[in-house]
Enzyme design. Structure first.
Site, short mmCIF file in Angstrom:
data_model
loop_
_atom_site.label_atom_id
_atom_site.label_comp_id
_atom_site.label_asym_id
_atom_site.label_seq_id
_atom_site.Cartn_x
_atom_site.Cartn_y
_atom_site.Cartn_z
N GLY A 117 30.60 64.80 -17.21
CA GLY A 117 31.38 63.95 -16.32
C GLY A 117 32.50 63.25 -17.07
N VAL B 11 41.94 61.08 -31.80
CA VAL B 11 41.47 62.23 -32.61
C VAL B 11 42.68 63.04 -33.07
CG1 VAL B 11 40.19 64.42 -32.53
CG2 VAL B 11 39.19 62.36 -31.51
N GLY C 6 28.70 62.71 -22.99
CA GLY C 6 27.47 61.92 -22.94
C GLY C 6 26.25 62.71 -23.40
N ASP D 137 27.98 56.04 -17.31
CA ASP D 137 26.60 55.59 -17.12
C ASP D 137 26.09 54.63 -18.21
OD1 ASP D 137 26.52 57.08 -14.87
OD2 ASP D 137 25.22 58.66 -15.65
N ARG E 41 24.47 47.24 6.66
CA ARG E 41 25.45 48.33 6.47
C ARG E 41 25.25 48.95 5.09
NH1 ARG E 41 26.01 47.46 11.07
NH2 ARG E 41 27.93 47.10 12.26
O1 F6P Z 1 29.08 61.18 -15.32
C1 F6P Z 1 27.91 60.55 -14.94
C2 F6P Z 1 27.76 60.61 -13.46
O2 F6P Z 1 28.84 59.91 -12.85
C3 F6P Z 1 26.43 60.09 -12.93
O3 F6P Z 1 26.37 58.71 -12.75
C4 F6P Z 1 26.31 60.84 -11.65
O4 F6P Z 1 24.98 60.98 -11.27
C5 F6P Z 1 26.90 62.17 -11.96
O5 F6P Z 1 27.82 61.95 -13.00
C6 F6P Z 1 27.58 62.85 -10.83
O6 F6P Z 1 28.07 64.06 -11.28
P1 F6P Z 1 28.95 65.08 -10.45
O7 F6P Z 1 30.31 64.47 -10.30
O8 F6P Z 1 28.99 66.31 -11.29
O9 F6P Z 1 28.27 65.25 -9.16
#
Ligand code: F6P
Length: 319
Positions: free
Chosen positions: A11, A23, A102, A128, A244
Site C-alpha cells: 500500500g 535515496v 511495510g 498503518d 449513522r
Molecule cells: O496500506 C495499508 C492499508 O491501507 C490497510 O490499512 C488496509 O487494510 C489495506 O491497506 C487496504 O489495501 P487495498 O487498498 O489494497 O485494498
C-alpha cells in the site's frame, strides 16, 4: 557498492516520494548510481526499471503516492517469479535494494535477500504504523491527520443533529490509526482488532450517558474490527438512538505528506543508503524513541507491540 535500486511495494503511504527523493539524491551524492524499479516486485520481475538522476525526483517532496508506482505482487511468492527478479538484479548489476514499504514488503525482502544473497534494506512506510519496534512509519502521521480532519467535521453534524456516528478507519490488523484518532478527536469509544469488541458494554455507556443528557457520540472502528455499517445498525437496535455510519476508506492513504511524514522519509532515505554503503543488510530503518535506528527484518515483521490498553483506557477515561 556502485549501483542500488529503489522500489515501493504494498500500500502506498504519503511520504514515499520524499523517501525516494532522499535515496536518489543522497545516493548520487555518495557516488552511487540509483535505479528506480516500477510497480514494486512486479517491476523487478518484468525489468520495469529506469536510472533516476537528480532531476528525476524534482518537485515530488510534497506529493502523496509514489512516482515509482506500487503493487501488491502475489506473483512474487512463486520461485519462478523470484528467479526472474534475481535475473534482473544480476543483469543490471544491482548491488543493493532499498525497499520502501511495510510488513509484507519486508517479509518478501527478507526471503529474497537471504535466498539470493542480495543486500536488502527496508524503509518503514505504511499508514498503518504496524512495524514492530518503531514509533512511527512514514505516512502514518499524515493518515492520522486526514482521518482526524474528517472526524472533526463529523463531530459538527453529530452534535448538531444529536446522533451517534460510527466512523470506520483503515487498519486491517492494527488499530493504531483508530486509537490515535479516537484519542485526538475526543471520541467516545474505539473498536480495534487487537481487543474483543464489547458492544453490550458500549451500548450500556451510551444509554447511561443519554439518561444524564449526553446527546452525541463518535465511535471509531478500525476496519479489522468490523464494518461501521454493521455496528451502526446493531447500536441503533440496542439503544434505539439515531445512528449513522461513515467509512473513510482510501482518502486516508492519499494527500500531501505532513512535515513529520516528510522529515521522517528524508532521514530514513539517507539512513538506508548509509546502511548499504556500510555493508549492512536484512534490516528496516525507522524511528525508535525519537532516533533513527536499524532493526532486523525478522523483528520488524512481528506483531507490533505498543501500549494499546493504556491509550484505550485514556480514551474511555476522558470521555
Ligand atoms: O496500506 C495499508 C492499508 O491501507 C490497510 O490499512 C488496509 O487494510 C489495506 O491497506 C487496504 O489495501 P487495498 O487498498 O489494497 O485494498
Amino acid at each position: 557498492m556502485k549501483r542500488i535500486a529503489v522500489l515501493t511495494t504494498g500500500g502506498d503511504a504519503p511520504g514515499m516520494n520524499p523517501a525516494i527523493r532522499a535515496v536518489v539524491r543522497y545516493g548520487i551524492a555518495n557516488k552511487l548510481e540509483v535505479i528506480g524499479v516500477f510497480r514494486g516486485w512486479s517491476g523487478l520481475i518484468n525489468e520495469e526499471i529506469k536510472v533516476l538522476d537528480h532531476r528525476s525526483v524534482s518537485g515530488i517532496i510534497s506529493q502523496g503516492g509514489t512516482i515509482l508506482k506500487t503493487s501488491r505482487c502475489v506473483e512474487f511468492r512463486s520461485k519462478e517469479a523470484q528467479e526472474r527478479a534475481y535475473n534482473t538484479v544480476k543483469k543490471f548489476a544491482v548491488d543493493g535494494l532499498v525497499i520502501i514499504g511495510g510488513n509484507g514488503s519486508f517479509t518478501a525482502g527478507h526471503e529474497f535477500g537471504k535466498k539470493y544473497n542480495v543486500p536488502c534494506m527496508g524503509i518503514a512506510a505504511s499508514i498503518d504504523n504496524d512495524i514492530n519496534g518503531l514509533d512511527y512509519t512514514i505516512g502514518s502521521d499524515t493518515a492520522i491527520n486526514t482521518a482526524l480532519n474528517a472526524i472533526d467535521n463529523i463531530r459538527d453534524t453529530a452534535t448538531s443533529l444529536e446522533r451517534i456516528f460510527v466512523v470506520e478507519v483503515m487498519g486491517r490488523d492494527c488499530g493504531f490509526i483508530a486509537l490515535a484518532v479516537a484519542l485526538a478527536g475526543g471520541c467516545e469509544d474505539v473498536f480495534i482488532p487487537e481487543r474483543p469488541v464489547d458492544l453490550e458494554s458500549a451500548c450500556h455507556d451510551i444509554v447511561h450517558g443519554n439518561l444524564i443528557g449526553k446527546v452525541s457520540w463518535i465511535i471509531v472502528v478500525a476496519e479489522g474490527a468490523g464494518k461501521a455499517e454493521d455496528f451502526a445498525k446493531k447500536i441503533n437496535g440496542i439503544t434505539g438512538l439515531e445512528t449513522r455510519a461513515v467509512t473513510l476508506g482510501h482518502i486516508q492513504r492519499g494527500g500531501r505528506p505532513t512535515a513529520f511524514s516528510r522529515d521522517l522519509a528524508l532521514r530514513l532515505g539517507k539512513e538506508a543508503v548509509d546502511a548499504l554503503l556500510e555493508g549492512d543488510r536484512d534490516k528496516a530503518v525507522g524511528l525508535s524513541k525519537g532516533r533513527v535506528v536499524r532493526i532486523g527484518f525478522e523483528t520488524a515483521i512481528k506483531k507490533k507491540e505498543f501500549d494499546l490498553e493504556g491509550i484505550y483506557k485514556l480514551i474511555k477515561t476522558l470521555t
